[in-house]
Design a protein around this motif. Structure first.
Motif, PDB file in Angstrom:
ATOM      1  N   ALA A  79      35.885  39.658  46.319  1.00  0.00           N
ATOM      2  CA  ALA A  79      37.007  38.998  45.646  1.00  0.00           C
ATOM      3  C   ALA A  79      36.751  38.846  44.149  1.00  0.00           C
ATOM      4  O   ALA A  79      37.672  38.995  43.336  1.00  0.00           O
ATOM      5  N   THR A  80      35.499  38.558  43.756  1.00  0.00           N
ATOM      6  CA  THR A  80      35.195  38.418  42.325  1.00  0.00           C
ATOM      7  C   THR A  80      35.372  39.746  41.609  1.00  0.00           C
ATOM      8  O   THR A  80      35.827  39.794  40.460  1.00  0.00           O
ATOM      9  N   ILE A  81      35.002  40.838  42.281  1.00  0.00           N
ATOM     10  CA  ILE A  81      35.163  42.167  41.680  1.00  0.00           C
ATOM     11  C   ILE A  81      36.640  42.482  41.482  1.00  0.00           C
ATOM     12  O   ILE A  81      37.076  42.868  40.387  1.00  0.00           O
ATOM     13  N   VAL A  82      37.414  42.301  42.542  1.00  0.00           N
ATOM     14  CA  VAL A  82      38.838  42.625  42.457  1.00  0.00           C
ATOM     15  C   VAL A  82      39.545  41.699  41.474  1.00  0.00           C
ATOM     16  O   VAL A  82      40.429  42.127  40.719  1.00  0.00           O
ATOM     17  N   ASP A  83      39.148  40.439  41.448  1.00  0.00           N
ATOM     18  CA  ASP A  83      39.740  39.495  40.506  1.00  0.00           C
ATOM     19  C   ASP A  83      39.492  39.945  39.064  1.00  0.00           C
ATOM     20  O   ASP A  83      40.363  39.806  38.196  1.00  0.00           O
ATOM     21  N   SER A  84      38.302  40.520  38.800  1.00  0.00           N
ATOM     22  CA  SER A  84      37.998  41.023  37.460  1.00  0.00           C
ATOM     23  C   SER A  84      38.920  42.157  37.063  1.00  0.00           C
ATOM     24  O   SER A  84      39.256  42.316  35.880  1.00  0.00           O
ATOM     25  N   TYR A  85      39.341  42.949  38.037  1.00  0.00           N
ATOM     26  CA  TYR A  85      40.199  44.089  37.728  1.00  0.00           C
ATOM     27  C   TYR A  85      41.574  43.652  37.220  1.00  0.00           C
ATOM     28  O   TYR A  85      42.281  44.449  36.594  1.00  0.00           O
ATOM     29  N   ARG A  86      41.932  42.401  37.481  1.00  0.00           N
ATOM     30  CA  ARG A  86      43.216  41.910  36.956  1.00  0.00           C
ATOM     31  C   ARG A  86      43.193  41.815  35.432  1.00  0.00           C
ATOM     32  O   ARG A  86      44.244  41.720  34.790  1.00  0.00           O
ATOM     33  N   GLN A  87      41.989  41.831  34.827  1.00  0.00           N
ATOM     34  CA  GLN A  87      41.861  41.748  33.376  1.00  0.00           C
ATOM     35  C   GLN A  87      41.799  43.130  32.719  1.00  0.00           C
ATOM     36  O   GLN A  87      41.663  43.223  31.501  1.00  0.00           O
ATOM     37  N   LEU A  88      41.898  44.191  33.510  1.00  0.00           N
ATOM     38  CA  LEU A  88      41.884  45.538  32.965  1.00  0.00           C
ATOM     39  C   LEU A  88      43.249  45.908  32.388  1.00  0.00           C
ATOM     40  O   LEU A  88      44.262  45.315  32.768  1.00  0.00           O
ATOM     41  N   PRO A  89      43.303  46.907  31.498  1.00  0.00           N
ATOM     42  CA  PRO A  89      44.603  47.347  30.983  1.00  0.00           C
ATOM     43  C   PRO A  89      45.535  47.814  32.090  1.00  0.00           C
ATOM     44  O   PRO A  89      46.752  47.671  31.992  1.00  0.00           O
ATOM     45  N   GLN A 126      35.488  28.757  39.756  1.00  0.00           N
ATOM     46  CA  GLN A 126      34.347  28.587  38.865  1.00  0.00           C
ATOM     47  C   GLN A 126      34.695  29.138  37.480  1.00  0.00           C
ATOM     48  O   GLN A 126      35.354  30.166  37.351  1.00  0.00           O
ATOM     49  N   SER A 127      34.263  28.464  36.428  1.00  0.00           N
ATOM     50  CA  SER A 127      34.728  28.771  35.077  1.00  0.00           C
ATOM     51  C   SER A 127      34.355  30.179  34.621  1.00  0.00           C
ATOM     52  O   SER A 127      35.079  30.775  33.812  1.00  0.00           O
ATOM     53  N   PHE A 128      33.254  30.740  35.121  1.00  0.00           N
ATOM     54  CA  PHE A 128      32.871  32.080  34.681  1.00  0.00           C
ATOM     55  C   PHE A 128      33.972  33.096  34.959  1.00  0.00           C
ATOM     56  O   PHE A 128      34.224  33.993  34.145  1.00  0.00           O
ATOM     57  N   PHE A 129      34.640  32.940  36.091  1.00  0.00           N
ATOM     58  CA  PHE A 129      35.647  33.932  36.472  1.00  0.00           C
ATOM     59  C   PHE A 129      36.909  33.810  35.621  1.00  0.00           C
ATOM     60  O   PHE A 129      37.685  34.766  35.537  1.00  0.00           O
ATOM     61  N   LYS A 130      37.100  32.678  34.985  1.00  0.00           N
ATOM     62  CA  LYS A 130      38.257  32.489  34.102  1.00  0.00           C
ATOM     63  C   LYS A 130      37.963  32.914  32.664  1.00  0.00           C
ATOM     64  O   LYS A 130      38.878  33.054  31.856  1.00  0.00           O
ATOM     65  N   GLN A 131      36.693  33.120  32.365  1.00  0.00           N
ATOM     66  CA  GLN A 131      36.273  33.458  30.999  1.00  0.00           C
ATOM     67  C   GLN A 131      36.678  34.897  30.660  1.00  0.00           C
ATOM     68  O   GLN A 131      36.433  35.818  31.444  1.00  0.00           O
ATOM     69  N   PRO A 132      37.295  35.111  29.499  1.00  0.00           N
ATOM     70  CA  PRO A 132      37.643  36.489  29.122  1.00  0.00           C
ATOM     71  C   PRO A 132      36.397  37.270  28.700  1.00  0.00           C
ATOM     72  O   PRO A 132      35.418  36.682  28.237  1.00  0.00           O
ATOM     73  N   PRO A 133      36.408  38.589  28.861  1.00  0.00           N
ATOM     74  CA  PRO A 133      35.288  39.389  28.360  1.00  0.00           C
ATOM     75  C   PRO A 133      35.315  39.469  26.844  1.00  0.00           C
ATOM     76  O   PRO A 133      36.364  39.208  26.249  1.00  0.00           O
ATOM     77  N   PRO A 134      34.176  39.814  26.214  1.00  0.00           N
ATOM     78  CA  PRO A 134      32.916  40.222  26.843  1.00  0.00           C
ATOM     79  C   PRO A 134      32.186  39.043  27.475  1.00  0.00           C
ATOM     80  O   PRO A 134      32.218  37.930  26.934  1.00  0.00           O
TER      81      PRO A 134
END
Length: 384
Positions: free
Chosen positions: A282-292, A234-242
């Motif tokens: 999985a969505t939570i852990v996937d988000s952590y891949r975008q952390l420093p 789903q595209s939301f999970f590919k979107q960079p923050p913020p």
């Protein structure tokens, strides 16, 4: 000063209230939690709120009535805790639209502060998200600067993971709180928290249950990893923050599509709940891949922190990182969001900006919230 923080999140599972003694200045604040209380919405009111969140059309008269009923419910919960100097009320989100290239964002919380001020006879701060959105921000999440003030560690990299109806994270690099917070504090909405799980439990139980207690129902099933991988596209999970989201994306319609897709895999109800719960993890852990970098530990809070099956799914995906709750470091995980809005209210009262630009993407720091003072038994909005 004594502040009452009031919070009802996207799960619409009750109004949390925290009476907090707050001292200190700016980000160097200290708190003493004096009392807590959770008040339930009347069943009919909760159902109407969820219907609005799912897109049900309302007349203006209906909206006004709903706004008043929510404010009355919030005031009742605040009054249960006794006297405070100020009430800080998040209100009840019924609509959230993230900003796009063409439009500012929009976030709508019902439960008007002026009425809460009148019913509690206490100055009340409300409408916390509007100023950040007007400055081009997401208006969410707003809690990361509070997380930084209360939960930063001098040596450890931490993630504070709230799992309400929607999940959101705060990444905290080491900070001893002696200086201004580091610019590398970041945070964003990770996607669905309890929203899809709660929707499925309510549907499968014909309305007799509102959540999966400790994940016991999901634990009876087996998650389908193929579906999880499919949903993560789903595209939301590919979107960079913020970035931020809400039930407008991860609501009943989304859940119904997920259930339809599950039919191709012959999943029963327990399997589907296991898959939704594992998907949230999985969505939570996937988000952590975008952390420093990955954190040294994760501190959970919100209703999802009480879901044992969800915690086990998170731990299996982060096997080398301790999965704790904020209770383990002395901050009540159940009432952390209410405590956070008490502090956001304290900052607003003392003219301290409450948003972090690295989190919301706003163009400048803002005073968050409108102040409604009580004078001659009438609540009036003022600029302070």
């Amino acid at each position: 000063m004594k502040f009452i923080g009031l919070m009802s999140g996207t799960s619409v599972d009750g109004i949390d209230a925290a009476l907090v003694e707050v001292t200190g200045k700016e980000y160097n604040v200290q708190i003493e939690l004096l009392a807590t209380h959770t008040g339930n919405y009347p069943a009919g009111l909760r159902n109407r709120i969820l219907s609005v969140c799912h897109g049900a059309p309302l007349t203006m008269a209906d909206i006004v009535e709903l706004d008043d009923e929510i404010a009355i419910s919030f005031a009742d919960v605040a009054n249960h805790l006794g006297q405070a100097d100020v009430v800080a009320s998040h209100g009840q989100t019924v609509y959230h639209r993230p900003p796009t290239n063409n439009n500012l964002g929009y976030s709508w919380q019902l439960g008007r502060g002026a009425l809460i001020a009148h019913l509690t006879q206490t100055p009340t701060i409300s409408d916390f998200r509007a100023a950040d959105i007007a400055a081009g921000g997401q208006g969410a999440p707003l809690v990361p600067p509070v997380d930084a003030s209360l939960l930063s560690d001098p040596q450890r990299h931490r993630c504070i993971q709230n799992i309400g109806g929607i999940g959101n994270l705060t990444y905290l690099p080491p900070w001893d709180r002696a200086d201004s917070p580091p610019e590398s504090i970041i945070g964003w909405d990770t996607g669905p928290g309890n929203a899809l799980i709660d929707w499925a439990v309510h549907a499968f139980s014909n309305g007799t249950l509102t959540y999966d207690h400790d994940g016991n129902w999901a634990a009876q099933g087996n998650p389908c990893q193929t579906l999880i991988d499919q949903w993560l596209e789903q595209s939301f999970f590919k979107q960079p923050p913020p970035k931020s989201t809400g039930r407008e994306l991860f609501g009943a319609s989304y859940g119904q599509r997920c259930w339809q897709e599950a039919q191709a895999f012959d999943l029963d109800q327990a399997d589907f709940l296991a898959t939704l719960t594992a998907f949230t993890a999985a969505t939570i852990v996937d988000s952590y891949r975008q952390l420093p970098r990955l954190p040294d530990e994760v501190l959970l809070c919100g209703g999802g922190s009480q879901n044992g099956y969800l915690r086990s799914q998170l731990q299996s995906r982060l096997p080398d990182i301790p999965i704790l709750t904020t209770d383990d470091v002395g901050l009540d995980s159940r009432f952390k969001e209410a405590i956070a809005f008490a502090i956001l209210g304290y900052w607003r009262w003392h003219q301290h900006p409450g948003n972090l630009l690295t989190v919301t993407g706003a163009s400048h720091p803002c005073l968050l919230g409108h102040i409604h003072k009580v004078k001659d038994h009438l609540a009036t909005e003022i600029s302070k």
